[in-house]
Design an enzyme around this catalytic site. Structure first.
Site, short mmCIF file in Angstrom:
data_model
loop_
_atom_site.label_atom_id
_atom_site.label_comp_id
_atom_site.label_asym_id
_atom_site.label_seq_id
_atom_site.Cartn_x
_atom_site.Cartn_y
_atom_site.Cartn_z
N GLU A 176 0.82 -1.22 0.00
CA GLU A 176 0.00 0.00 0.00
C GLU A 176 0.86 1.26 0.00
O GLU A 176 0.67 2.17 0.83
CB GLU A 176 -0.96 -0.02 1.20
CG GLU A 176 -2.00 -1.13 1.08
CD GLU A 176 -3.15 -1.03 2.08
OE1 GLU A 176 -2.97 -0.40 3.12
OE2 GLU A 176 -4.22 -1.60 1.82
N GLU A 382 -5.69 -8.37 -1.00
CA GLU A 382 -6.39 -8.13 0.27
C GLU A 382 -7.83 -7.76 -0.04
O GLU A 382 -8.09 -6.92 -0.91
CB GLU A 382 -5.78 -6.96 1.07
CG GLU A 382 -4.49 -7.27 1.75
CD GLU A 382 -3.98 -6.12 2.61
OE1 GLU A 382 -4.81 -5.36 3.16
OE2 GLU A 382 -2.76 -5.98 2.71
C1 BGP Z 1 -4.58 -2.76 4.79
C2 BGP Z 1 -3.24 -3.23 5.27
C3 BGP Z 1 -3.27 -4.40 6.20
C4 BGP Z 1 -4.52 -4.51 7.00
C5 BGP Z 1 -5.79 -4.18 6.31
C6 BGP Z 1 -7.02 -4.07 7.18
O1 BGP Z 1 -4.56 -1.37 4.76
O2 BGP Z 1 -2.40 -3.57 4.20
O3 BGP Z 1 -2.08 -4.46 6.90
O4 BGP Z 1 -4.44 -4.63 8.30
O5 BGP Z 1 -5.69 -2.99 5.58
O6 BGP Z 1 -6.93 -2.92 7.96
P1 BGP Z 1 -7.12 -2.90 9.51
O7 BGP Z 1 -6.22 -3.96 10.06
O8 BGP Z 1 -6.72 -1.57 9.94
O9 BGP Z 1 -8.55 -3.20 9.74
#
Ligand code: BGP
Length: 485
Positions: A176, A382
């Protein structure tokens, strides 16, 4: 007749710092994730000055994957995973980032973890930098604000490519990388590039650090191609569709600029050059970005083999009266910082308990957006649903809301492949097992098919148990997406 590929990489994704724990074991150094406290729903995490006694650092233990990885990977195997995306903690390999020699114990840890994946028929998909740079690089160099970090990253990447050649076929450079173009800027500059001191002109420094990270990425891509021609290396973009609020051309232009500002990183990764609109913006803003002719050549050699992206939500963008040139765009992460400026609520979408808009069709939009723009294979690395789960008396967990979220997104993804012809390599949902949230540091913001007995206060046995969604996803993979019920 179905056009869904037979060798599709179904799986799940995590990041080292959010689940491994073992923060000071096996010769590991302190990472920037190790100095972030637990926040909460709507409460940002704090960055402490080193590791301070008495503070709560949820990443120090994570879910202790460091000691449970064989058991956890076996559960992924049981679901039929074809791919498992994780990251290599830079601090396990180079504890300070600038050490003379790599740490053998750290290298051996990932050797065995990747072996455990292959034993289950799972292909590792590996990110090199997922919000976990050595803290030493933050304090001594100010992270990627300093160009010396470019070569330090390249060296780390080379060590990984040489060591895991043949074991890892899919790589990604920076997770990201484009988040830093959104607020809160300090938090993101630290996460993406270990920039601790944001100085007097954070936006200018953010662009400089971004350019340096893109150079580091390009060098890693080139090194990967030299060292392991059979491997593929991609980028990783946080993608949120930015819809124009109305059909007013002004909103449309605002949306176009918002896309530029948020996704120019992908242009560099996929085309090997910084887009002209970015140079113009820097000029207008009076930003003096250090980029030599030689470095411009480096970018040309750094074109990625595929585009990886995360997808959670979409936003709507409206033009502002005080922005006649359509060159302003600011956005935040919902729930973490007030989303003001030119983002407006989207009346057509519901939001999660953390205020994240839920938009399955946006995933089809995203896949088309990438594919028609860059003509490169794409991978959804993701996508998932953070929710509060309830454990019933008998220990079962009915997470039908998670199944609903994933079902609709997978349906949209399959339409993009079957009806729109997008070349999609795989889908690694986030996160197959409950882990520490990156934005809030919570454990109770859960994404997993596998429940982990640990709460926000750090209490629990760490026992793993399958949720209802575990059996649902197993069937989805078994039928290659044909049975989503
Ligand atoms: C993305 C990241 C992850 C992750 C996910 C969910 O931005 O690459 O590392 O954790 O989002 O976000 P969160 O854990 O803040 O709910």
């Amino acid at each position: 007749m179905t056009h869904f590929p037979k060798d599709f990489l179904w799986g799940g994704a995590v990041a080292a710092h959010q689940l491994e724990g073992g923060w000071d074991q096996g010769g590991k150094g302190i990472s920037i994730a190790d100095v972030m406290t637990a926040g909460g729903n709507g409460i940002p995490r704090r960055i402490t000055d080193g590791v301070v006694e008495g503070e709560n650092y949820p990443n120090h233990e994570g879910i202790d994957f460091y000691h449970h990885y064989r058991e956890d990977i076996a559960l992924f195997g049981e679901m039929g995973f074809k791919a498992f995306r994780t990251s290599i903690a830079w601090t396990r390999i180079f504890p300070n980032g600038d050490d003379a020699e790599p740490n053998e114990e750290g290298l051996a840890f990932y050797d065995d973890m990747f072996d455990a994946c292959h034993e289950q028929g799972i292909e590792p998909v590996v990110t090199l930098q997922h919000f976990e740079m050595p803290y030493h690089l933050a304090t001594e160099y100010n992270g990627f604000a300093d160009k010396r970090c470019i070569d330090l990253f390249e060296r780390f990447a080379r060590v990984c490519f040489e060591r895991y050649k043949g074991k890892v076929k899919y790589w990604m450079t920076f997770n990201e990388i484009n988040n830093q173009s959104a607020a809160p800027i300090a938090h993101h500059m630290l996460q993406e590039g270990a920039v601790l001191n944001i100085g007097d002109n954070p936006e200018e420094l953010m662009y400089q650090a971004s350019v340096n990270e893109l150079l580091a990425s390009a060098k890693a891509v080139k090194a990967c191609h030299e060292i392991d021609p059979d491997a593929q290396i991609g980028c990783m973009i946080a993608f949120c569709p930015l819809y124009a609020h109305t059909c007013d051309p002004k909103d449309q232009l605002e949306k176009t600029w918002a896309d530029h500002k948020r996704y120019w990183y992908c242009d560099v990764h996929a085309k090997g050059r910084i887009p002209e609109y970015m140079f113009r913006y820097w000029e207008r803003m009076g930003f003096d970005i250090d980029l030599s002719d030689e470095e411009t050549e480096v970018l040309k050699d750094g074109i990625v083999d595929y585009i990886g992206f995360s997808y959670y939500m979409s936003f709507a963008v409206a033009a502002r009266e005080d922005n006649p040139d359509y060159n302003f765009y600011e956005a935040g992460i919902p729930g973490l910082e007030s989303v003001a400026n030119d983002l407006v609520p989207n009346e057509f979408l519901k939001v999660s308990d953390w205020g994240w808009p839920i938009d399955p069709l946006g995933l089809r939009y995203a896949l088309n957006w990438f594919y028609e723009r860059y003509d490169q294979p794409v991978m959804i690395v993701e996508n998932g649903f953070g929710a509060y789960d309830k454990v019933e008396e008998d220990g079962s967990i009915d997470d039908s809301y998670r199944i609903d979220y994933l079902r609709e997104h997978i349906r949209a993804m399959m339409d993009a492949v079957e009806k729109d012809g997008v070349n999609l390599l795989g889908y690694t949902m986030w996160a197959p097992i409950d882990i520490v949230s990156a934005s809030s540091g919570e454990m109770d913001k859960r994404y997993g098919f596998v429940y982990v007995d640990k709460n926000n206060a750090g209490e629990g046995t760490l026992a793993r148990s399958p949720k209802k969604s575990f059996f649902w996803y197993k069937k989805v993979i078994e039928t290659n997406g044909a049975d989503l019920d």
